[in-house]
Design an enzyme around this catalytic site. Structure first.
Site, short mmCIF file in Angstrom:
data_model
loop_
_atom_site.label_atom_id
_atom_site.label_comp_id
_atom_site.label_asym_id
_atom_site.label_seq_id
_atom_site.Cartn_x
_atom_site.Cartn_y
_atom_site.Cartn_z
N THR A 104 0.75 -1.31 -0.01
CA THR A 104 -0.04 -0.02 0.15
C THR A 104 0.96 1.17 0.06
O THR A 104 2.11 1.18 0.60
CB THR A 104 -0.95 -0.07 1.31
N GLY B 205 -5.08 -4.77 7.24
CA GLY B 205 -6.24 -4.00 7.41
C GLY B 205 -7.29 -4.36 8.34
O GLY B 205 -7.85 -3.53 9.18
N1 ASP Z 1 -3.84 -2.13 4.74
C1 ASP Z 1 -4.29 -2.56 3.48
C2 ASP Z 1 -5.43 -3.50 3.50
O1 ASP Z 1 -5.47 -4.14 4.36
C3 ASP Z 1 -2.88 -3.43 2.94
C4 ASP Z 1 -1.61 -2.98 2.88
O2 ASP Z 1 -1.48 -2.01 3.56
O3 ASP Z 1 -0.60 -3.48 2.34
O4 ASP Z 1 -5.99 -3.43 2.36
#
Ligand code: ASP
Length: 351
Positions: free
Chosen positions: A216, A270
């Protein structure tokens, strides 16, 4: 003659004084602080898993994004503009799990989420489940600025994008071989554990981490006017099930900004970040308990989140430009740039 000589000397002295003034100008402590901090995801990022070329590519892209954001802030641009521009650069890079290069869902498609928040007004915009938008962060901003809503999802969000004149891309635009391979590996693991009669459903804390599914992207900026803004954009997690939405587009979980406290963008599991309301919790600890940025961010990421079993990190900045980047995972792509243009980049834990 003597008078003329004196006059020349005076003019030279005035010129020297002016030059000194100008050259010290860029370092004056009176000048407004403006800063930018970014991340490109947290997870199992270890030296042994990255070649020297891959590591350099990440560092170069983070640097490119930081410099682009710095240019905007230096010219008096808004923190929101810097956040959007920086995230667009990272979304367009196949290195990160956002925009091009995003991870695949269990049905082999890409579904994107993003959000943005303005610390000056507490306005926010968020989008989830996008399939055809090249830069989800820009649509999140349009939701904030051109709609009466905060969050729009799926087909409706894309209809709004169309109304706003935003172009569409085909799913094949997002495709990268690396992410496709990751999905196949994840599916193979799933099948194996089914055969072993183990509980299969979404074992987040082990397999998700091992597969380095994260990536992300996010940014927090403080502009010369003292306004904070934060944004986050993601493809979510590899092999995510139908309709799954993580923390990134959830205001208060993955993204938050308030001029009175701080700006935060998160990355990691997440589900845990939603349950811990990570981004808002950091802000609330500062607002209601008077904790410093570092104390608040450490408390949430290194204590509360760990106890719950969540892995990942945040980038955070307060209104004075103090920065905190705690993460409880082995690594996090991260970087910052200050008003003098000094760049700091880190990937691994020991940096
Ligand atoms: N937080 C993001 C999600 O769960 C994934 C990530 O940060 O890599 O969609």
């Amino acid at each position: 003659m003597f008078n003329k000589y004196l006059m020349h000397i005076s003019i030279i002295l005035i010129l020297i004084f002016m030059v000194c003034e100008i050259s010290t100008y860029s370092y004056s402590s009176q000048d407004p602080v403006f800063k930018l901090v970014i991340h490109g995801g947290a997870g199992v990022i270890l030296r042994e898993n990255l070649t020297a070329e891959q590591e350099q590519a990440y560092r170069d892209k983070l640097k490119e994004a930081l410099v682009a954001g710095h240019e905007i802030l230096k010219d008096g641009g808004k923190s929101l503009d810097a956040v959007e521009a920086v995230i667009k650069i990272l979304e367009d890079s196949p290195l990160f799990n956002a925009g091009k290069g995003a991870v695949f869902t269990s049905s082999g498609i890409v579904e994107l989420d993003a959000s943005v928040m303005d610390g000056a007004t507490l306005k926010a915009g968020s989008v989830a489940g996008l399939k055809h938008i090249k830069n989800p962060i820009s649509l999140a901003r349009l939701v904030m600025e051109k709609s009466p809503h905060v969050m729009m999802v799926g087909v409706g969000a894309e209809k709004f994008a169309q109304e706003q004149g935003m172009g569409f891309v085909e799913q094949k635009y997002f495709f990268t071989e690396r992410r496709w391979k990751q999905l196949q590996e994840e599916k193979a693991k799933e099948r194996k554990s089914q055969l072993n009669k183990k509980k299969t459903v979404f074992n987040f804390s082990t397999s998700q981490q091992e597969a380095q599914k994260f990536g992300t992207v996010g940014a927090v900026a403080l502009d010369k006017a003292g306004n904070l803004a934060a944004g986050t954009s993601t493809g979510g997690t590899t092999n995510k099930k139908f309709g799954r939405v993580g923390d990134s587009p959830i205001i208060g979980a993955g993204t938050y900004a308030n001029n009175q406290t701080c700006g935060v963008s998160a990355t990691g599991h997440g589900e845990y970040f939603i349950r811990s309301v990570v981004a808002y919790d950091i802000s609330a600890l500062m607002e209601y308990k008077g904790l410093s940025l570092k104390e608040a961010a450490d408390k949430v990421v290194m204590d509360k989140l760990v106890k719950l079993g969540g892995s990942g990190g945040v980038i955070a900045m307060d209104k004075q430009g103090n920065i905190a980047t705690p993460f409880n995972s082995p690594g996090m792509y991260r970087g910052s740039i200050d008003e003098k243009g000094k760049i700091t980049i880190g990937i691994f834990k020991d940096e």
